[in-house]
Design a protein around this motif. Structure first.
Motif, PDB file in Angstrom:
ATOM      1  N   ARG A   4      26.617  21.087   6.899  1.00  0.00           N
ATOM      2  CA  ARG A   4      27.153  21.503   8.208  1.00  0.00           C
ATOM      3  C   ARG A   4      26.552  21.420   8.987  1.00  0.00           C
ATOM      4  NH1 ARG A   4      32.408  24.635   7.925  1.00  0.00           N
ATOM      5  NH2 ARG A   4      31.053  26.352   8.885  1.00  0.00           N
ATOM      6  N   THR A   5      25.166  22.005   8.660  1.00  0.00           N
ATOM      7  CA  THR A   5      24.004  22.500  10.173  1.00  0.00           C
ATOM      8  C   THR A   5      23.743  20.892  10.009  1.00  0.00           C
ATOM      9  OG1 THR A   5      23.115  24.384   8.571  1.00  0.00           O
ATOM     10  CG2 THR A   5      21.284  22.849   9.283  1.00  0.00           C
ATOM     11  N   ARG A   6      23.336  19.636   8.974  1.00  0.00           N
ATOM     12  CA  ARG A   6      23.136  18.443   9.456  1.00  0.00           C
ATOM     13  C   ARG A   6      24.175  17.738  11.085  1.00  0.00           C
ATOM     14  NH1 ARG A   6      22.909  16.650   5.320  1.00  0.00           N
ATOM     15  NH2 ARG A   6      20.656  17.114   4.324  1.00  0.00           N
ATOM     16  N   ASP A   7      25.007  18.209   9.881  1.00  0.00           N
ATOM     17  CA  ASP A   7      26.113  17.594  11.430  1.00  0.00           C
ATOM     18  C   ASP A   7      26.182  18.315  12.703  1.00  0.00           C
ATOM     19  OD1 ASP A   7      27.229  16.038   9.365  1.00  0.00           O
ATOM     20  OD2 ASP A   7      28.402  17.596   8.849  1.00  0.00           O
ATOM     21  N   ALA A   8      25.643  20.079  12.421  1.00  0.00           N
ATOM     22  CA  ALA A   8      25.992  20.580  14.051  1.00  0.00           C
ATOM     23  C   ALA A   8      24.385  20.184  14.417  1.00  0.00           C
ATOM     24  CB  ALA A   8      25.879  22.103  13.764  1.00  0.00           C
ATOM     25  N   GLU A   9      23.771  19.902  14.188  1.00  0.00           N
ATOM     26  CA  GLU A   9      22.290  19.123  15.018  1.00  0.00           C
ATOM     27  C   GLU A   9      22.647  17.438  15.265  1.00  0.00           C
ATOM     28  OE1 GLU A   9      19.406  20.419  15.990  1.00  0.00           O
ATOM     29  OE2 GLU A   9      20.253  22.404  14.931  1.00  0.00           O
TER      30      GLU A   9
END
Length: 718
Positions: free
Chosen positions: A460-465
């Motif tokens: 989720r963090t990766r997708d957001a970034e």
């Protein structure tokens, strides 16, 4: 009659803070209260540990993103408010006990006002939970109520018992009243409360009854039958086969250890006691040495006291005692001493390995004796990477590398699991190989769930970034388009404002959804160019009349796609109509308008759209002497752990995303939450200055053994 007192345990006083002093209660009643409070506190901790896992699993299985967000928000709220809920629960519990017999703890559940659907569902859930506890443990609760009534020397109805199941539910509901989660999550928490707190109500009632009966309060009452006693007593243990029998003699391990004994000769006497210097001393057998170590194993201090425990000194004292009792000086055999020294060197390395969090080093240090016993019984520990004891050590170190060295997050789920694993080995391990295998299986299952949850949060963090990087790229492209067409021109203010504030969003949406080569992007650019051309006087009325219908439709569709306010849209088209009339007639032929938005302005500066977050790190000029650090950054793989020293407490985080388009490296903590980001040059500079250091997350046992053997070989070469 019992003595009266105002005894308040120190832990309870700390938890409750500044509170109204308790009225006088029998000391025996205070003991019952404090014992129950301890059990309830422990049960609540287990509840919250499992609530996190349960909510994560539900989020993982949810099909709708809104449901996922609901469960993730609930997880976050519970983490933040866990302590306050525990404190509120115990506060209400103590208050109710202080007014025992005077206050109905169920009053909060029986309010007679109009209830909404959520309250009715919650009340129905509580009633079902209470009914199940009463049907299961009602006899023990009834006995407890009778004993409390006799102790207080006044009537005490069962509904006034502060340990009743409905009262316990009431404390929990009161403590979580302001949690801010939806009904579904509240019902889930109530189910967990039943599973992890009310499930063991019989233990609370049983111990309270036992304490009161032992003090002479209605001792003639027959004790309640013990529920699930057989289930609790039957743990899945394997037969007491010795470690050597379980794994067999490992020829490769024996050969490896024999080859190391020459290297270990200079280290003799370093960890093992020096009594073997006497030539007349008889060596103790390995079996006797194991018994001595098992005896010492039960006296290994807690982690914060481990530095005071010297294995060699304690072994020396035990050998002296054995020598005095037998009348013969005893010593440790040379081979056993070499093994003690080898394992001692391994643990000396581990205790000084700053790749591991300090708290983890302290916990692993407590495993010195169990690992030494494994090594004495099975030399395969050093030759087989699949050895259960070796794998358990490696798995614990690998899972816990992301622990921070301080802070309140220290005693989380993983920390408690490692503590329990270490304590079980100290309490139960004698010579049974199955215990290491059992604990390894348990830890692997636990860690798989932890890893899966963390990987989802990292994703989720990766997708957001990545979404943020794409939005930044789109923003730069839209800014470039607007500046090419607007900068240096004199245009009506209303048009400039609309293009910068609204049409830029249309362009962004087209670029993000369909890309720069799409028809939607080209159509949005064509509409922009047509609009600018339509307001530029002089203009042929006939040509403008042919252009306007299609232009207005394109503008309306585009502005509707970004949900521009209808009033603002209406006003813009009214002003655009005035501009078109002016373009056809020429400025001199129209009366001067009082509308300032129709006034023309010079677009003198670059347009900067405030619609995306800027990178947290501006590009740095590459300085001399940082080439090594820059190569290190370029070689960093996803999952690399680093330690950051830019705050009071060091922070451990790992690389979860590389955003090549904006040269950003994103780091998250162990739970998957983003905590830092750098570009390549700034991270290289931080590494060069020592503000950040990369951690070695290789297998701990292999790393320690390699360093120890290199040190022994170098010592022999000197």
């Amino acid at each position: 009659m019992q003595k009266e007192g105002k005894v308040v345990p120190l832990a309870a006083a700390i938890d409750r803070g500044a509170r109204t002093p308790l009225p006088c209660l029998p000391v025996l009643l205070l003991q019952v209260r404090d014992k129950a409070a301890l059990q309830l506190r422990q049960a609540l901790q287990v509840l919250f540990d499992n609530a996190d896992d349960t909510l994560f699993e539900m989020a993982d299985k949810a099909y709708e993103r809104c449901d996922q967000n609901l469960y993730f928000e609930a997880m976050r709220d519970l983490r933040l408010k866990r302590k306050s809920i525990e404190r509120g629960f115990l506060d209400t519990f103590y208050d109710t006990f202080a007014r025992i017999g005077q206050l109905d703890p169920l009053a909060r559940l029986g309010d007679s006002g109009v209830r909404n659907k959520a309250q009715l569902e919650r009340a129905a859930a509580v009633e079902g939970m209470v009914a199940r506890v009463l049907s299961r443990d009602g006899f023990a609760l009834q006995q407890l109520s009778l004993r409390l009534q006799a102790l207080l020397d006044r009537p005490l109805h069962e509904q006034h018992n502060p340990l009743g199941p409905a009262a316990l539910c009431g404390y929990f509901l009161d403590a979580g009243y302001n949690l801010g989660v939806g009904l579904r999550v509240k019902l889930i928490l109530l189910k967990l409360f039943e599973r992890y707190v009310l499930r063991d109500a019989d233990l609370i009632y049983g111990e309270a009854n036992q304490l009161l009966a032992a003090a002479g309060v209605l001792p003639e009452l027959q004790p309640a039958p013990r529920r699930r006693a057989e289930d609790r007593g039957m743990s899945a243990r394997r037969g007491p086969a010795s470690l050597g029998q379980a794994v067999g003699a490992d020829a490769a391990g024996q050969a490896l250890f024999a080859s190391l004994q020459t290297l270990l000769a200079p280290a003799r006497g370093q960890f093992a006691p020096r009594l073997q210097a006497a030539t007349s001393a008889q060596p103790v057998s390995t079996a006797d040495l194991l018994r001595l170590l098992t005896h010492l194993q039960h006296y290994v201090p807690a982690s914060h006291e481990a530095d005071d425990f010297e294995l060699g000194q304690h072994l020396e004292q035990l050998l002296l005692r054995v020598s005095v009792r037998s009348g013969t000086r005893r010593r440790i055999a040379v081979a056993d001493e070499d093994m003690i020294n080898l394992v001692g060197l391994l643990f000396a390395y581990i205790q000084n390995d700053d790749n591991l969090p300090l708290s983890l080093r302290a916990l692993i240090a407590r495993l010195h004796i169990p690992l030494l016993k494994v090594a004495l019984l099975d030399k395969g520990l050093f030759s087989r990477a699949s050895h259960p004891a070796r794998r358990l050590l490696n798995e614990i170190a690998g899972a816990a590398i992301g622990w921070e060295c301080g802070g309140e997050g220290l005693r989380d789920n993983l920390h408690l699991r490692v503590e329990r694993t270490v304590q079980r080995l100290l309490n139960e391990f004698a010579e049974d190989a199955s215990l290491f295998a059992e604990l390894l299986d348990d830890f692997l299952a636990f860690n798989q769930d932890e890893r899966r949850r963390n990987e989802l949060l990292e994703q989720r963090t990766r997708d957001a970034e990545e979404g943020r990087a794409r939005a930044l790229q789109a923003r730069q492209q839209v800014q470039q388009v607007l500046n090419q067409r607007l900068r240096g021109r004199v245009l009506p203010q209303v048009v400039v404002q609309m293009l910068v504030q609204a049409w830029s969003q249309v362009l962004l949406l087209a670029w993000l959804k369909q890309g720069e080569a799409s028809q939607a992007w080209r159509d949005a650019l064509d509409t922009l160019d047509t609009l600018l051309a339509s307001i530029s006087p002089p203009h042929e009325p006939q040509a403008l009349l042919l252009q306007v219908p299609g232009l207005l439709k394109s503008l309306r569709d585009g502005l509707a796609s970004v949900a521009l306010d209808s009033q603002a849209t209406r006003e813009f088209f009214q002003q655009l109509e005035q501009l078109h009339l002016r373009a056809c007639a020429g400025n001199a032929l129209l009366p001067v308008s009082d509308d300032q938005s129709l006034a023309e302005v010079l677009v003198a500066e670059d347009i900067v759209l405030a619609i995306a977050e800027e990178p947290a790190c501006a590009p740095l000029h590459f300085a001399d002497g940082q080439a090594v650090a820059l190569r290190q950054v370029q070689r960093m793989r996803i999952g690399t752990w680093v330690e950051v020293f830019d705050e009071d407490e060091p922070l451990r985080c790992k690389l979860v995303a590389r955003i090549d388009s904006s040269d950003r490296l994103v780091f998250a903590n162990r739970t998957g939450m983003k905590v830092r980001e750098w570009n390549g040059a700034s991270l290289a500079q931080a590494l060069h200055r020592g503000e950040v250091r990369a951690l070695d997350d290789g297998l701990l046992f292999e790393r320690a053994l390699e360093v120890v053997l290199d040190g022994l070989r170098q010592g022999q070469a000197l």
